[in-house]
Design a protein around this motif. Structure first.
Motif: not given
Length: 320
Positions: A134-147, A250-261
């Motif tokens: 799974v692409a890290p960006v997609a994984l980060g988006m999924f985990l963003g919904f989980v947490f 990079f991607e996982l932190v970028f998506v999880l820690a700063g969504p929409g910013t």
């Protein structure tokens, strides 16, 4: 009366098709450079020259096109080390390398011990490997919904906490996000290293485990005295792979820690995010000198860690 010639004598007198062995080696040498030169050229153009340019620009202040690099020497590195954002990035990267690495390999070894004797182990291994495709960006988006933390519309993790009567947690707050990302990386990466370790375990002769079982060895003793020594070289390679990959997070932190910013809070940065921020400039003014200095620091750090790891993991090969 006929005389029979031994096969070895007949073979020695027969000429070899295609010439002698010396001629064959000469032909191989003539083919060496035509195949080697394009490879070396691509390596120099796309790796060596950019690396040299990065080292040069790390000794300058440069805002990119339209600006002339201003040579400042090692001042760029001194300013970099005194920068709070770089210190956060350096600390978080080391957390991912060491804490995430230890946790990932503990999980990988535990699953390896269980899956070795488990029916359907190959199916479970494939399921555990799935997050790696799974692409890290997609994984980060999924985990963003989980947490996700949103009263009345909680993510899956907080939904379970509230169902158990516990207080919901702000998992993705700047103070907590580094540890959430570490746990997420361990979960997502462990399947890859389980696959590598299981491939090494599969080549161990089964009679070694049978002998250990007859001797009354416990699962831990079989792992410590049979599995680990006979897969040590593979563990060393896996450790190098983990170190290199963890430094590039990079991607996982970028998506999880700063969504929409534009970027995550400074306290959640990694070295990769620091390079991104200085390259593209949050205020519209890039600082390629600082970005290059951080990139050089990453090269030095990964080189030191890999050399230390290889020396630490060095052992005589065990034949079996």
């Amino acid at each position: 009366m006929s005389v029979l010639t031994p096969p070895s004598v007949r073979g020695a007198s027969a000429p070899r098709p295609g010439g002698t062995q010396g001629e064959h080696l000469k032909r191989k040498r003539r083919l060496f450079w035509p195949f080697m030169i394009p490879t070396v050229a691509l390596y120099v153009i796309f790796l060596v020259l950019p690396t040299i340019a990065t080292v040069y620009y790390s000794l300058t202040t440069w805002a990119g096109a339209g600006d002339d690099p201003n040579f400042v020497g090692l001042d760029q590195y001194a300013a970099l080390w005194g920068n709070d954002s770089f210190q956060y990035s350096f600390r978080n990267t080391l957390i991912y390398v060491f804490v995430g690495g230890i946790g990932t390999f503990v999980l990988a070894f535990l699953f390896t011990m269980v899956l070795r004797d488990m029916k359907g182990g190959k199916l479970v291994r494939a399921i555990l490997f799935f997050p790696n495709i799974v692409a890290p960006v997609a994984l980060g988006m999924f985990l963003g919904f989980v947490f996700k933390y949103q009263p009345g519309k909680q993510g899956l993790a907080n939904f379970f906490l509230e169902s158990l009567g516990a207080t919901s947690a702000k998992f993705l707050d700047p103070a907590n996000v580094t540890w959430v990302v570490t746990a997420s990386i361990m979960w997502a990466s462990s399947g890859f290293y389980i696959t590598i370790l299981m491939a090494a375990v599969d080549r161990i002769p089964p009679y070694l485990y049978e002998d250990a079982e007859i001797a009354g060895a416990s699962p831990w003793q079989k792992f410590r005295n049979v599995t680990l020594p006979l897969t040590w070289d593979v563990v060393g390679v896996a450790g190098v792979l983990w170190t290199i990959n963890a430094l590039k997070i990079f991607e996982l932190v970028f998506v999880l820690a700063g969504p929409g910013t534009y970027s995550p809070p400074n306290s959640a940065w990694t070295l990769g995010i620091f390079v991104f921020d200085r390259s593209f400039g949050s205020n519209g003014t890039p600082d390629f000198g600082a970005a290059s200095a951080c990139a050089v620091a990453m090269i030095v750090l990964v080189s030191v860690l890999v050399v230390m790891l290889r020396r630490l993991m060095r052992r005589d090969a065990i034949q079996f």
